[in-house]
Design a protein around this motif. Structure first.
Motif, mmCIF file in Angstrom:
data_model
loop_
_atom_site.group_PDB
_atom_site.id
_atom_site.type_symbol
_atom_site.label_atom_id
_atom_site.label_comp_id
_atom_site.label_asym_id
_atom_site.label_seq_id
_atom_site.Cartn_x
_atom_site.Cartn_y
_atom_site.Cartn_z
ATOM 1 N N GLN A 31 0.751 -1.168 0.165
ATOM 2 C CA GLN A 31 -0.088 -0.078 0.112
ATOM 3 C C GLN A 31 0.729 1.267 0.154
ATOM 4 N N ARG A 32 2.139 1.144 -0.014
ATOM 5 C CA ARG A 32 3.165 2.122 0.078
ATOM 6 C C ARG A 32 2.909 3.264 1.227
ATOM 7 N N ARG A 33 2.338 2.550 2.356
ATOM 8 C CA ARG A 33 1.914 3.513 3.511
ATOM 9 C C ARG A 33 2.902 4.025 4.288
ATOM 10 N N TYR A 34 4.183 3.306 4.330
ATOM 11 C CA TYR A 34 5.442 3.988 4.940
ATOM 12 C C TYR A 34 6.433 4.734 4.026
ATOM 13 N N ARG A 35 6.923 5.788 4.762
ATOM 14 C CA ARG A 35 8.278 6.458 4.183
ATOM 15 C C ARG A 35 9.178 6.500 5.206
ATOM 16 N N PHE A 36 10.580 6.831 4.826
ATOM 17 C CA PHE A 36 11.444 6.239 5.695
ATOM 18 C C PHE A 36 12.447 7.439 5.857
ATOM 19 N N ALA A 37 13.060 7.670 7.124
ATOM 20 C CA ALA A 37 14.272 8.718 6.989
ATOM 21 C C ALA A 37 15.334 8.167 8.073
ATOM 22 N N THR A 38 16.531 8.086 7.573
ATOM 23 C CA THR A 38 17.633 7.573 8.562
ATOM 24 C C THR A 38 17.755 8.637 9.627
ATOM 25 N N MET A 39 18.117 8.320 10.651
ATOM 26 C CA MET A 39 18.494 8.993 11.930
ATOM 27 C C MET A 39 19.802 9.903 11.741
ATOM 28 N N GLN A 40 20.513 9.696 10.518
ATOM 29 C CA GLN A 40 21.656 10.532 10.208
ATOM 30 C C GLN A 40 21.341 11.259 9.368
ATOM 31 N N SER A 41 20.246 11.427 8.745
ATOM 32 C CA SER A 41 19.729 12.553 8.148
ATOM 33 C C SER A 41 19.165 13.754 8.625
ATOM 34 N N ALA A 42 19.229 15.067 8.019
ATOM 35 C CA ALA A 42 18.486 16.309 8.585
ATOM 36 C C ALA A 42 17.226 15.910 8.941
ATOM 37 N N LEU A 63 13.267 13.118 15.236
ATOM 38 C CA LEU A 63 13.666 12.485 16.652
ATOM 39 C C LEU A 63 13.681 13.527 17.606
ATOM 40 N N ALA A 64 14.237 14.649 17.388
ATOM 41 C CA ALA A 64 14.495 15.761 18.478
ATOM 42 C C ALA A 64 12.839 16.326 18.431
ATOM 43 N N GLN A 65 12.226 16.586 17.583
ATOM 44 C CA GLN A 65 10.575 16.904 17.834
ATOM 45 C C GLN A 65 9.888 16.004 18.746
ATOM 46 N N HIS A 66 10.227 14.620 18.757
ATOM 47 C CA HIS A 66 9.410 13.931 19.543
ATOM 48 C C HIS A 66 10.269 13.394 20.776
ATOM 49 N N GLY A 67 11.158 14.135 21.274
ATOM 50 C CA GLY A 67 11.740 13.908 22.542
ATOM 51 C C GLY A 67 13.025 12.882 22.473
ATOM 52 N N LEU A 68 13.347 12.227 21.346
ATOM 53 C CA LEU A 68 14.462 11.291 21.200
ATOM 54 C C LEU A 68 15.554 11.876 20.855
ATOM 55 N N ASP A 69 16.716 11.260 21.545
ATOM 56 C CA ASP A 69 18.214 11.858 21.160
ATOM 57 C C ASP A 69 18.576 11.457 19.784
ATOM 58 N N PRO A 70 18.845 12.322 18.745
ATOM 59 C CA PRO A 70 19.169 11.801 17.447
ATOM 60 C C PRO A 70 20.440 11.193 17.420
ATOM 61 N N ASP A 71 21.311 11.401 18.518
ATOM 62 C CA ASP A 71 22.776 10.743 18.484
ATOM 63 C C ASP A 71 22.511 9.296 19.190
ATOM 64 N N ASP A 72 21.440 8.939 19.754
ATOM 65 C CA ASP A 72 21.306 7.565 20.509
ATOM 66 C C ASP A 72 20.720 6.530 19.463
ATOM 67 N N PRO A 73 21.646 5.700 18.769
ATOM 68 C CA PRO A 73 21.418 4.793 17.637
ATOM 69 C C PRO A 73 20.363 3.644 17.981
ATOM 70 N N ALA A 74 19.798 3.776 19.483
ATOM 71 C CA ALA A 74 18.970 2.487 19.744
ATOM 72 C C ALA A 74 17.482 2.994 19.389
ATOM 73 N N SER A 75 17.549 4.522 18.861
ATOM 74 C CA SER A 75 16.046 5.001 18.894
ATOM 75 C C SER A 75 15.451 4.498 17.387
ATOM 76 N N PHE A 76 14.274 4.251 17.434
ATOM 77 C CA PHE A 76 13.416 3.875 16.260
ATOM 78 C C PHE A 76 12.073 4.798 16.430
ATOM 79 N N LEU A 77 11.534 5.393 15.538
ATOM 80 C CA LEU A 77 10.493 6.046 15.783
ATOM 81 C C LEU A 77 9.556 5.752 14.564
ATOM 82 N N LEU A 78 8.273 5.738 14.812
ATOM 83 C CA LEU A 78 6.996 5.743 13.866
ATOM 84 C C LEU A 78 6.059 6.857 14.183
ATOM 85 N N ILE A 79 6.027 7.579 12.958
ATOM 86 C CA ILE A 79 5.016 8.717 13.305
ATOM 87 C C ILE A 79 3.916 8.500 12.283
ATOM 88 N N ASP A 80 2.754 8.155 12.770
ATOM 89 C CA ASP A 80 1.527 7.975 11.707
ATOM 90 C C ASP A 80 0.465 8.985 12.278
#
Length: 138
Positions: free
Chosen positions: A32-43, A49-66
């Motif tokens: 259904q092409r429901r998901y788009r992607f962004a690497t945590m290394q990209s702007a 990540l920062a907007q949702h209170g996650l540390d952009p430098d923490d590689p354990a972060s995984f975020l879904l925004i729907d």
């Protein structure tokens, strides 16, 4: 899920072998092409990540925004699978049956050890021409 919904965005670690495998899996199964992607290394990924209170430098972060909000850790994984529909939705129900503290501990254990177990890539995933519209920062 209806295509009339705005695409959900997944922010993932672009140098993680496991995370890249997850994104490749989603590219194959998200018909259904429901998901788009962004690497945590990209702007874009760092900003989300920062907007949702996650540390952009923490590689354990995984975020879904729907359309319903922002989700992390095991809950994000279950919601992504549910969004694929079919038997993946049933699999997500099994994950949801696991108590959240236990599921998040398991997620964090894997996240902390994934580089050691599976390694890292030298660079972030480079989408093909057919996939580039699925990435916020191709």
């Amino acid at each position: 899920m209806s295509r009339s919904h705005a695409p959900a965005v997944i922010v993932f670690d672009g140098v993680c072998v496991l995370c890249n495998g997850w994104v490749r899996f989603l590219l194959r199964h998200d018909r259904q092409r429901r998901y788009r992607f962004a690497t945590m290394q990209s702007a874009a990924g760092r900003g989300l990540l920062a907007q949702h209170g996650l540390d952009p430098d923490d590689p354990a972060s995984f975020l879904l925004i729907d359309e319903h909000g922002a989700w992390t850790d095991a809950q994000a994984i279950a919601r992504v699978l549910a969004g694929l529909g079919g038997h993946w939705q049933r699999t997500s129900a099994l994950l949801d049956a696991v108590p959240k503290p236990l599921a998040d501990r398991a997620y964090r254990f894997v996240a902390r050890n994934r580089y050691r177990w599976l390694g890292r890539r030298e660079q972030c995933i480079v989408p093909s021409a057919e996939e580039s519209d699925r990435f916020l920062d191709p």
